[in-house]
Design an enzyme around this catalytic site. Structure first.
Site: not given
Ligand code: AHR
Length: 535
Positions: A208-209, A334
């Site tokens: 993630n990210e 997101e």
């Protein structure tokens, strides 16, 4: 009306002085110009072990007096079921790259308490060290999450830790979830904890990210990690859909870099990527308070939310320079407005705030944008489900209510599985200033889809104080009947609270049909859905 005429009349309207016209909107839906199917996955959710999302937004515990289904808040389950099946991402977010899935399986009294990734962020710093939001009891883990998904009829999307665990742990998690009954120790552990049958989890996020909290990698470094994690991952008969950690907002360099590196390794490498995860938060404006904001703050945030369309088209273009057949789709896992937590309803609701009609307009505009780009986007997940950013629910102990954003998801579910069709939304834009600089935002925006003989049209009127007399023309079919629903709270700050849970709720809106065209009056700051039967 000819298309050229239609656009000319819009331009003339745009030039008229504000006081001299009653704002008018024109919508044209081109039923014979399909874009793509509106996958229910575009209306997905996101749950992270963060603040009050899991404890006690979702998990109240099996022994709780709060009505629950195997520990999960029943009111939440009931409200989620009403939204229809979609997808839920878990367990993060940044948390995912600090999480060992093994901590959240097995008998609950044997699970370790662990320092939560977010323990020292914002308002959580003021809480005792052993508060559940800081010291995670791991009571809600893989089985609990997968049961929750099953209960509400949604697909799970699990995000793997690639920053602090090796690929081996990812394979083991896949094995724990998907290996056949009795196939090995991990399948037996799953069974011992009550779930003998495999879950066949399809969607897996690889980090993630990874440009930030997921490892501070370069796109080149991330492409190496990605390949390592997804190569020969055992799948136990479930085709795994691997989702790569994509860019933050307008970071086109991240998209170029990753796609180039993947193709450089081998031309077919991109076939292993199912989705490219873009994150975009439109953030906050003014002093960041979710309830107390000015007209300028209102328009500024709507304009920022609307930028998501440019991000979609530009990242899509960058992807297409290398992935010429566009096998890889966007996953916007997101998105949302992120106000300060000054209006959070409990001290552990990190990034929590009370959402208003402003947030509902953001939700409507964003979902409409996804529909208009249904050919490019495979999934999207609003951040986050409960007690957090752009939340659909507020919960604290036995108190629970839905937000205006929830109602937008509820109204928009009629688009599920429909064929998105091209549509035009024309009205004078709304002008406003930021730091003495003139800006503008679309007053009217929306999307349309067709499913059999039913057309679903959704749209927002972004004006904070002007109604919009709107006409709708359906090109390519005859209108038989129409029914409209509106979400408007009488002001841009309207919102629900535990004490007034229905202050904002959908209502019927008058719509007239004459000469094949529809006419309706959209209230100021409203989200509208029209269900049209066509022949
Ligand atoms: O949604 C909150 C956080 O925002 C997520 O954990 C992270 O991925 C993003 O920066």
């Amino acid at each position: 009306m000819q298309r050229r005429h239609f656009l000319a009349s819009v331009a003339a309207g745009a030039l008229a002085p504000r006081s001299s016209y009653a704002a008018q909107g024109d919508i044209r839906v081109f039923l014979n110009e399909p874009i793509g199917t509106v996958s229910p996955l575009l209306h997905g959710h996101f749950v992270e072990h963060l603040g009050g999302v899991v404890y006690d937004g979702i998990w109240v515990g099996e022994e709780s007096k709060i009505p629950n289904v195997r520990g999960v808040r029943k009111a939440l389950i009931d409200a989620m079921k009403a939204l229809g099946p979609t997808v839920i991402r878990y367990p993060g977010g940044c948390f995912a790259d600090s999480y060992d899935w093994r901590d959240g399986v097995g008998p609950r009294n044997t699970r370790p308490r662990k320092n939560n990734f977010w323990a020292n962020s914002g308002i959580l710093r003021k809480l005792p060290d052993n508060h559940v939001s800081r010291s995670d009891p791991n009571a809600f883990g893989t089985n609990e999450f997968l049961r929750f998904c099953k209960e509400v009829g949604s697909e799970p999307y699990l995000a793997a830790n690639i920053r602090s665990l090796p690929a081996r742990d990812f394979y083991d998690w896949v094995e724990y979830c998907n290996s056949p009954k009795g196939a090995g120790t991990l399948a037996e552990r799953r069974a011992a904890w009550g779930d003998p049958e495999p879950w066949n989890v399809r969607f897996w996020g690889v980090g993630n990210e990874s440009w930030g909290c997921g490892g501070n990698l370069t796109p080149e470094e991330y492409s190496v990690e990605f390949r390592k994690f997804i190569s020969w991952t055992p799948n136990y008969g479930t085709p795994l859909a691997m989702i790569a950690a994509g860019p933050n907002g307008a970071d086109y360099n991240w998209t170029h870099g990753f796609f180039q590196q993947m193709a450089r390794k081998s031309p077919g490498m991109l076939r292993s990527v199912w989705g490219w995860a873009l994150h975009y938060y439109c953030g906050r404006t003014g002093k960041g308070d979710s309830l107390d904001f000015t007209v300028q703050d209102f328009y500024e945030l709507l304009e920022r939310a609307n930028r998501i369309e440019e991000l979609i088209t530009r990242h899509w273009g960058a992807m297409g320079e290398i992935d010429r057949d566009h096998r890889v789709k966007l996953v916007i896992d997101e998105w949302g407005a992120w106000h300060n937590d000054t209006t959070a309803v409990a001290p552990h609701h990190l990034f929590g705030s009370v959402p208003t009609m402003r947030d509902a307009l953001i939700a409507g505009m964003t979902l409409d944008t996804f529909h208009r780009h249904a050919d490019k986007i495979a999934m999207a997940n609003v951040a986050q489900l409960v007690n957090c950013i752009q939340t659909l629910f507020l919960a604290d102990g036995d108190k629970f209510c839905v937000t205006p954003t929830y109602h937008v998801f509820d109204m928009y579910k009629d688009h599920h599985k429909g064929q998105a069709v091209r549509s035009e939304f024309a009205a004078p834009r709304v002008d406003f200033t930021v730091d003495s600089k003139g800006q503008s935002v679309a007053r009217l925006a929306g999307s349309a889809s067709k499913n059999g003989n039913v057309v679903t049209l959704s749209a927002v009127n972004n004006s904070h104080n002007e109604t919009l007399e709107t006409s709708v023309a359906l090109v390519g079919a005859n209108v038989k009947s129409a029914k409209a629903t509106v979400l408007a709270g009488g002001s841009m700050q309207a919102h629900n609270t535990f004490a007034s849970p229905s202050a904002v709720k959908p209502a019927e809106l008058a719509v007239s049909v004459s000469g094949g065209a529809l006419r309706l009056t959209m209230p100021a700051a409203s989200v509208v859905k029209v269900r049209v039967e066509v022949a």
